[in-house]
Design an enzyme around this catalytic site. Structure first.
Site, mmCIF file in Angstrom:
data_model
loop_
_atom_site.group_PDB
_atom_site.id
_atom_site.type_symbol
_atom_site.label_atom_id
_atom_site.label_comp_id
_atom_site.label_asym_id
_atom_site.label_seq_id
_atom_site.Cartn_x
_atom_site.Cartn_y
_atom_site.Cartn_z
ATOM 1 N N HIS A 4 0.866 -1.181 0.000
ATOM 2 C CA HIS A 4 0.000 0.000 0.000
ATOM 3 C C HIS A 4 0.904 1.233 0.000
ATOM 4 O O HIS A 4 1.067 1.904 1.009
ATOM 5 C CB HIS A 4 -0.926 -0.007 1.216
ATOM 6 C CG HIS A 4 -2.257 -0.609 0.930
ATOM 7 N ND1 HIS A 4 -3.129 -0.047 0.010
ATOM 8 C CD2 HIS A 4 -2.871 -1.710 1.410
ATOM 9 C CE1 HIS A 4 -4.225 -0.794 -0.047
ATOM 10 N NE2 HIS A 4 -4.097 -1.810 0.769
ATOM 11 N N GLU B 108 0.044 8.733 10.622
ATOM 12 C CA GLU B 108 -1.341 8.274 10.814
ATOM 13 C C GLU B 108 -2.227 9.305 11.510
ATOM 14 O O GLU B 108 -3.445 9.277 11.372
ATOM 15 C CB GLU B 108 -1.348 6.948 11.589
ATOM 16 C CG GLU B 108 -0.783 5.801 10.760
ATOM 17 C CD GLU B 108 -0.695 4.506 11.552
ATOM 18 O OE1 GLU B 108 -0.352 4.573 12.752
ATOM 19 O OE2 GLU B 108 -0.974 3.443 10.976
ATOM 20 N N TYR C 172 -6.494 7.839 -17.783
ATOM 21 C CA TYR C 172 -7.522 8.609 -17.098
ATOM 22 C C TYR C 172 -7.673 10.002 -17.694
ATOM 23 O O TYR C 172 -6.701 10.620 -18.102
ATOM 24 C CB TYR C 172 -7.175 8.735 -15.607
ATOM 25 C CG TYR C 172 -7.172 7.410 -14.883
ATOM 26 C CD1 TYR C 172 -7.879 6.316 -15.392
ATOM 27 C CD2 TYR C 172 -6.475 7.247 -13.695
ATOM 28 C CE1 TYR C 172 -7.884 5.099 -14.720
ATOM 29 C CE2 TYR C 172 -6.478 6.035 -13.027
ATOM 30 C CZ TYR C 172 -7.177 4.967 -13.545
ATOM 31 O OH TYR C 172 -7.191 3.771 -12.882
ATOM 32 N N ASP D 55 -4.960 2.398 1.771
ATOM 33 C CA ASP D 55 -5.408 1.802 3.037
ATOM 34 C C ASP D 55 -5.890 2.901 4.005
ATOM 35 O O ASP D 55 -6.883 2.727 4.712
ATOM 36 C CB ASP D 55 -4.297 0.959 3.671
ATOM 37 C CG ASP D 55 -2.963 1.700 3.771
ATOM 38 O OD1 ASP D 55 -2.765 2.688 3.037
ATOM 39 O OD2 ASP D 55 -2.121 1.301 4.594
#
Ligand SMILES: [Zn+2]
Length: 405
Positions: A106, A383, A306, A111
């Site tokens: 990841h 985090e 994209y 995540d």
């Protein structure tokens, strides 16, 4: 940083659920999966969404998950997105929750996106009596080049809310480009289109000592590389820019042979659909002109990636206001220019006015000049930034649904 000083009900609530959000993020981080089928990730997301009291719907065409949160009565629908897929590289972060799979990581923080959106959903559910309308949660696989969002749209994503179709859409992308706990966003083009170029030059093989008896595809390929870069500087308006990069050159087998073919591959990026169309034609013209001037032929294959990710002006103003209210004005900035990466949330934004914003997560102890970026095998996200992300999701959704501009 910002989160420890600023207080706002949404941010305080986000900090309270952060330990669970971090735990979910770490579970996901250990089992990265790549592409459109992400069965273990999908299972974890289904469980997490059920745990907060919703009835998730798994995708059929791809390994997606959707769920709806109903508010206190009739009203608009907002779509909130998190992508779920990892990347094909081997993690070298030494984190205790590192990837358990060599060759999968990841490394783009998807995540954290899933975990933030589940956290935000929890807070929205807790307060569902105080907001109207509904929230459609979109968990998509295959963002990293697999067009996951497009498959979800084709499968009827926008009709899955159980009420009105979404009239607003919002996504966050975590990034170590920015300091932790910040939001960066802009009106208009936010990310580039990304198409893949494959160019095959065909000459005539021969002996390296007698090039006049052959047609050397290598010199033609070399001219094409330079020709394309000159074309970009001479033919492309600097205020509607483009990037062409030839990133792969393949030709020849040894030192005394002129080969038959030479192969080039690379990428073309733009920040407007009109430039994208024009650039494709320009690239073909340069390649064909140079090949023909040298007696060679060329095949130009441009594989569409994209589209340009275009943020809606009014929705982006709402995001700026909501984020500033929740995080404080020092934590929220207008990006001066688009980022030349690409995003398949572009497909959603082609159909629903909305915005994608960056949430900064560079660990404070790292030097910005050398902090590993998204997609690095060593990237580490702070985090605690997820609290800012959760609060921003909630702030944007609540402001949009309550009809306050
Ligand atoms: Zn990403």
């Amino acid at each position: 940083m910002q989160q420890t000083r600023i207080s706002h009900p949404f941010l305080d609530a986000a900090r309270e659920v952060l330990p669970e959000v971090v735990a979910l993020r770490r579970r996901l981080h250990r089992i990265p999966e790549v592409g459109l089928e992400v069965p273990r990730t999908q299972e974890l997301v289904l469980d997490a969404v059920r745990e907060i009291g919703l009835e998730p719907t798994p995708g059929i065409a791809v390994g997606s998950v959707t769920a709806t949160i109903e508010g206190n009565g009739p009203g608009p629908t907002i779509l909130l997105r998190a992508d779920m897929d990892g990347l094909p590289l081997t993690e070298e972060t030494d984190l205790e929750f590192s990837s358990e799979h060599d060759g999968r990581m990841h490394a783009c923080g998807h995540d954290t996106h899933v975990a933030m959106l589940v956290g935000a959903a929890r807070l929205l559910i807790d307060e569902r009596h105080s907001w109207p309308g509904r929230v459609l949660l979109m968990f998509q696989p295959g963002e990293e080049g697999f067009h996951g969002a497009r498959f979800m749209l084709e499968e009827g994503l926008l009709d899955q809310s159980g009420g009105e179709r979404p009239s607003g859409a919002f996504a966050l992308h975590i990034s170590t480009l920015y300091e932790t706990g910040t939001i960066d966003v802009r009106r208009g083009p936010m990310l580039a289109s990304a198409d893949t170029l494959r160019i095959t030059v065909r000459g005539r093989g021969g002996h390296a000592s007698t090039p006049h008896t052959a047609v050397d595809p290598i010199t033609v390929a070399a001219e094409i590389i330079i020709g394309l870069e000159v074309m970009v500087t001479r033919r492309v308006d600097v205020f509607d820019p483009a990037v062409v990069t030839i990133a792969q050159v393949l030709a020849g087998t040894t030192t005394n042979i002129i080969p038959e073919t030479a192969f080039l591959a690379g990428t073309m990026r733009t920040v407007s659909e009109s430039r994208r169309v024009a650039l494709r034609a320009d690239i073909r013209q340069v390649c064909e002109g140079i090949a023909s001037a040298n007696g060679a032929t060329v095949e130009v294959d441009i594989e569409p990636g994209y589209p340009v990710t275009v943020n809606d002006d009014a929705f982006t103003e709402l995001v700026l206001t909501a984020a500033t209210e929740v995080l404080g004005e020092d934590a929220v900035r207008r990006l001066p220019a688009p980022i030349m990466g690409a995003e398949d949330f572009s497909y959603v934004l082609q159909r629903v006015p909305g915005t994608i914003a960056f949430v900064g997560a560079r660990p404070p102890e790292l030097d910005p000049a050398i902090a590993p970026m998204n997609h690095s095998n060593r990237v580490v996200f702070d985090e605690s930034a997820m609290a800012a992300g959760i609060a921003t999701y909630v702030g944007v959704a609540r402001r949009f649904l309550s009809g306050v501009a």
